[in-house]
Each structure stands twice: as C-alpha cells, then as structure tokens.
Motif scaffolding. Structure first.
Motif, PDB file in Angstrom:
ATOM      1  N   ASP A 131       0.824  -1.206   0.000  1.00 19.92           N
ATOM      2  CA  ASP A 131       0.000   0.000   0.000  1.00 19.92           C
ATOM      3  C   ASP A 131       0.861   1.260   0.000  1.00 19.92           C
ATOM      4  N   PHE A 132       1.976   1.223   0.707  1.00 19.70           N
ATOM      5  CA  PHE A 132       2.867   2.383   0.734  1.00 19.70           C
ATOM      6  C   PHE A 132       3.605   2.539  -0.597  1.00 19.70           C
ATOM      7  N   VAL A 133       3.969   1.433  -1.211  1.00 21.02           N
ATOM      8  CA  VAL A 133       4.592   1.497  -2.534  1.00 21.02           C
ATOM      9  C   VAL A 133       3.601   2.063  -3.546  1.00 21.02           C
ATOM     10  N   ARG A 134       2.353   1.630  -3.447  1.00 20.52           N
ATOM     11  CA  ARG A 134       1.315   2.134  -4.360  1.00 20.52           C
ATOM     12  C   ARG A 134       1.089   3.626  -4.156  1.00 20.52           C
ATOM     13  N   TRP A 135       1.080   4.055  -2.907  1.00 20.70           N
ATOM     14  CA  TRP A 135       0.863   5.473  -2.603  1.00 20.70           C
ATOM     15  C   TRP A 135       2.028   6.346  -3.063  1.00 20.70           C
ATOM     16  N   LEU A 136       3.232   5.960  -2.726  1.00 20.30           N
ATOM     17  CA  LEU A 136       4.383   6.837  -2.929  1.00 20.30           C
ATOM     18  C   LEU A 136       5.061   6.676  -4.286  1.00 20.30           C
ATOM     19  N   LEU A 137       4.927   5.497  -4.901  1.00 21.47           N
ATOM     20  CA  LEU A 137       5.585   5.258  -6.195  1.00 21.47           C
ATOM     21  C   LEU A 137       4.603   5.016  -7.328  1.00 21.47           C
ATOM     22  N   ALA A 138       3.310   4.897  -6.996  1.00 16.28           N
ATOM     23  CA  ALA A 138       2.291   4.606  -8.009  1.00 16.28           C
ATOM     24  C   ALA A 138       2.610   3.308  -8.757  1.00 16.28           C
ATOM     25  N   ILE A 139       3.060   2.306  -8.014  1.00 15.13           N
ATOM     26  CA  ILE A 139       3.396   1.000  -8.578  1.00 15.13           C
ATOM     27  C   ILE A 139       2.465  -0.042  -7.977  1.00 15.13           C
TER      28      ILE A 139
ATOM     29  N   ASN B 245      -8.335   3.758   2.325  1.00 17.20           N
ATOM     30  CA  ASN B 245      -7.358   2.677   2.426  1.00 17.20           C
ATOM     31  C   ASN B 245      -7.025   2.444   3.898  1.00 17.20           C
ATOM     32  N   PRO B 246      -7.393   1.293   4.467  1.00 13.54           N
ATOM     33  CA  PRO B 246      -7.123   1.045   5.889  1.00 13.54           C
ATOM     34  C   PRO B 246      -5.658   1.208   6.272  1.00 13.54           C
ATOM     35  N   ALA B 247      -4.748   0.851   5.380  1.00 13.12           N
ATOM     36  CA  ALA B 247      -3.322   0.953   5.685  1.00 13.12           C
ATOM     37  C   ALA B 247      -2.893   2.394   5.903  1.00 13.12           C
ATOM     38  N   LEU B 248      -3.545   3.323   5.214  1.00 14.64           N
ATOM     39  CA  LEU B 248      -3.192   4.740   5.292  1.00 14.64           C
ATOM     40  C   LEU B 248      -4.151   5.535   6.170  1.00 14.64           C
ATOM     41  N   LEU B 249      -5.208   4.889   6.624  1.00 15.82           N
ATOM     42  CA  LEU B 249      -6.268   5.585   7.362  1.00 15.82           C
ATOM     43  C   LEU B 249      -5.754   6.360   8.577  1.00 15.82           C
ATOM     44  N   PRO B 250      -4.827   5.829   9.380  1.00 17.33           N
ATOM     45  CA  PRO B 250      -4.353   6.619  10.524  1.00 17.33           C
ATOM     46  C   PRO B 250      -3.718   7.943  10.121  1.00 17.33           C
ATOM     47  N   PHE B 251      -3.100   7.991   8.936  1.00 16.23           N
ATOM     48  CA  PHE B 251      -2.474   9.230   8.475  1.00 16.23           C
ATOM     49  C   PHE B 251      -3.516  10.269   8.056  1.00 16.23           C
ATOM     50  N   ALA B 252      -4.734   9.828   7.782  1.00 11.84           N
ATOM     51  CA  ALA B 252      -5.789  10.761   7.378  1.00 11.84           C
ATOM     52  C   ALA B 252      -6.047  11.803   8.447  1.00 11.84           C
ATOM     53  N   THR B 253      -5.787  11.460   9.711  1.00 11.10           N
ATOM     54  CA  THR B 253      -6.013  12.417  10.800  1.00 11.10           C
ATOM     55  C   THR B 253      -5.140  13.654  10.663  1.00 11.10           C
TER      56      THR B 253
ATOM     57  N   GLN C  18     -14.727   5.393   9.253  1.00 15.17           N
ATOM     58  CA  GLN C  18     -14.082   4.446   8.344  1.00 15.17           C
ATOM     59  C   GLN C  18     -13.443   3.288   9.106  1.00 15.17           C
ATOM     60  N   VAL C  19     -12.874   3.569  10.252  1.00 13.37           N
ATOM     61  CA  VAL C  19     -12.302   2.499  11.067  1.00 13.37           C
ATOM     62  C   VAL C  19     -13.382   1.501  11.461  1.00 13.37           C
ATOM     63  N   ALA C  20     -14.549   1.998  11.836  1.00  7.28           N
ATOM     64  CA  ALA C  20     -15.646   1.124  12.266  1.00  7.28           C
ATOM     65  C   ALA C  20     -16.126   0.212  11.146  1.00  7.28           C
ATOM     66  N   ARG C  21     -15.833   0.571   9.894  1.00  8.58           N
ATOM     67  CA  ARG C  21     -16.277  -0.230   8.748  1.00  8.58           C
ATOM     68  C   ARG C  21     -15.306  -1.354   8.388  1.00  8.58           C
ATOM     69  N   ILE C  22     -14.155  -1.388   9.017  1.00 13.84           N
ATOM     70  CA  ILE C  22     -13.194  -2.463   8.735  1.00 13.84           C
ATOM     71  C   ILE C  22     -13.756  -3.767   9.274  1.00 13.84           C
ATOM     72  N   GLU C  23     -13.882  -4.763   8.415  1.00 11.81           N
ATOM     73  CA  GLU C  23     -14.564  -6.005   8.797  1.00 11.81           C
ATOM     74  C   GLU C  23     -13.776  -6.829   9.807  1.00 11.81           C
ATOM     75  N   SER C  24     -12.477  -6.972   9.589  1.00 19.82           N
ATOM     76  CA  SER C  24     -11.666  -7.775  10.504  1.00 19.82           C
ATOM     77  C   SER C  24     -11.548  -7.078  11.853  1.00 19.82           C
ATOM     78  N   VAL C  25     -11.951  -7.786  12.916  1.00 21.66           N
ATOM     79  CA  VAL C  25     -11.893  -7.191  14.245  1.00 21.66           C
ATOM     80  C   VAL C  25     -10.461  -6.847  14.624  1.00 21.66           C
ATOM     81  N   ALA C  26      -9.538  -7.791  14.387  1.00 11.33           N
ATOM     82  CA  ALA C  26      -8.141  -7.558  14.754  1.00 11.33           C
ATOM     83  C   ALA C  26      -7.565  -6.364  14.003  1.00 11.33           C
ATOM     84  N   GLU C  27      -7.824  -6.303  12.697  1.00 12.01           N
ATOM     85  CA  GLU C  27      -7.305  -5.182  11.911  1.00 12.01           C
ATOM     86  C   GLU C  27      -7.951  -3.875  12.358  1.00 12.01           C
TER      87      GLU C  27
END
Length: 277
Positions: free
Chosen positions: A17-25, A135-143, A160-169
């Motif tokens: 997810d970080f590679v996709r965000w920062l390098l568009a790959i 994107n859940p991986a980047l969601l904390p940075f949205a703040t 958006q956090v509440a919509r994440i299906e996996s409880v652990a995630e």
C-alpha cells in the motif's frame, strides 16, 4: 506506540500500500529490508526500507524538521549506504507528520560544493484526505491531512475504522490512528470519537496484559507498568513508585488498563484515591 514506531508498523505491515501510494506501482511482491546498514550505524527509529522487483523505497517519517545531522545529510548518507549494499534504483521520501511553519520542511535536497542529492518530501497537512480515508493501511495518516474542519475529519476517520470487517485489523488501525491523531487533536476529543473499548481489545493492549501474566512475577509487572506510565504521563515521582510497588498483581493489571486514559500525573494520584475509597 510512539509516533515513529506507529509509522514503521504501518509501513511494514502494509508495504504494498505504501509502494502504491508513494511510487504509483502496483505490486504484491514487496520485501521489508533491515534498517542496519554498513559502516557506522545511524539512527533508524523512523526509517523503513521496502524493496520491490526494480527498486528500493526508503521512507523517513518525521514529526519535526530539526535534526542533527540535518535530515538532508541523513538522506544522502542512507542513499550511499543503500547503493553500496543493494546496487539498484532508490526512491527516497521524507514524510512530515506534524504541521509547522518552518522552512526546513520545504528542503528536498542536500547541496555541498561538489555534491547535490535530491529526495521527495510529503507534508501530510497539504495532502487531500480522500485517498487516505479509503485505504485502511493509510487511514491513521488521514487524521493529519488537509481539512477545513479537522473535527469532522477525525469523525470521518472514526467512521471508516468502524467499517473495517476484521476485528483484529480494526483494533490495530484504531490504535495507530489514536497515536497519530495526538499530533493534532485534543486528547479528550480523540477519546470521544475513538471509543476506548476498541482500544482495550486491540492486539497491542492484550499483549501488554499477556506479557505480565506470562512472566508470572510481580517485579516484571512493576517494570512494565512503570514503562507504560512514563510514556503516558512522564517521569513517575519516587513516592508514587513506592505506592505502585505495594500493589498486588491484580491491582497492577487494573492499573495497566486504567493508565490508557491517563494524560498527566494527577490522573495517577486520582486513581490511587479511588482505590482507597
């Protein structure tokens, strides 16, 4: 988790997810590299190296623009070391987390008489929140992204956090968002919007309690509690430490839960007062 450790956790947990965000790959084959490099070791608390099939992405997370040596020189240093070890293309990005008026956050190269080295800079407070909110991986940075109504933005993150299906995630992403939001928002507001019961079910919190139980020794529990208190409220006075040492193991477990709500030394005093009632 500190700000640095939170950012490293997210980048290393969701490297694609970080590679996709920062390098568009678009890639699923990303390897997290060790941060120890050749020659003399350099501070690597906030550094993540991600290797794709064709290059290395070096991410540096910063809460402030001041450092010794300067960030620009550190980026050159890392570049040379990575080049010597891996001999491939290297993309470097410095991500500033906390908004500042310092001109240093606009510096994107190191220059000397015979040397010029450039890298990319991302100032989160200038970024549109939409890509982070989806994107859940980047969601904390949205703040920390741009918004005319920061409180509304924080509410959007919580939704958006509440919509994440996996409880652990969901619990882990919430824990990370809670930490990073502290760079911008009042703690009482964060607590209102990020329901504390979610935090208490997180893997991080459960690991704290599990560690104390598995050690099975009160001294280990005491050491853990004092470390946690130092992170939450700063140095614990000697008199308070003595009071903590008189607690039973069940009481220490209660304190481990309660201290998640502490913000200053007075909270610890108030907790002791409640125990004596």
């Amino acid at each position: 988790m500190t700000y640095d450790n939170t950012c490293k956790y997210l980048a290393e947990k969701y490297p694609a997810d970080f590679v996709r965000w920062l390098l568009a790959i678009e890639t699923t084959e990303v390897q997290v590299l060790k941060t120890e490099l050749i020659l003399e070791p350099i501070r690597a608390d906030s550094v993540t190296f991600l290797q794709t099939a064709s290059s290395i992405l070096h991410i540096e997370f910063e809460t402030r623009p001041y450092s010794e040596p300067p960030i620009s020189l550190r980026m050159l240093d890392y570049y040379v070391r990575l080049k010597r070890v891996y001999d491939c293309a290297i993309d470097q990005v410095v991500i500033y987390l906390k908004e500042t008026t310092s001109d240093l956050v606009f510096v994107s190269e190191y220059t000397d008489r015979n040397t010029r080295h450039s890298y990319r800079v991302v100032r989160l407070w200038e970024q549109e929140p939409a890509p982070f909110l989806t994107n859940p991986a980047l969601l904390p940075f949205a703040t920390l992204t741009r918004s005319d109504s920061p409180q509304t933005l924080l509410q959007q993150v919580a939704t958006q956090v509440a919509r994440i299906e996996s409880v652990a995630e969901r619990q882990n992403i919430l824990s990370c968002a809670d930490v990073l939001a502290g760079l911008r928002f009042d703690e009482n507001l964060i607590r209102r919007l990020f329901r504390r019961e979610f935090m208490r079910e997180s893997v991080t919190y459960q690991a704290i309690l599990r560690e104390g139980r598995e050690e099975g020794e009160k001294q280990e529990a005491l050491s853990l509690i004092l470390r946690l208190l130092a992170r939450r409220i700063g140095v614990v006075e000697a008199q308070q430490q003595e009071r903590i040492q008189t607690l039973t193991l069940p009481q220490l477990e209660e304190l481990a839960e309660a201290l998640l709500d502490f913000s200053d030394p007075a909270d610890l005093t108030a907790w002791f007062d409640r125990q004596n009632q």
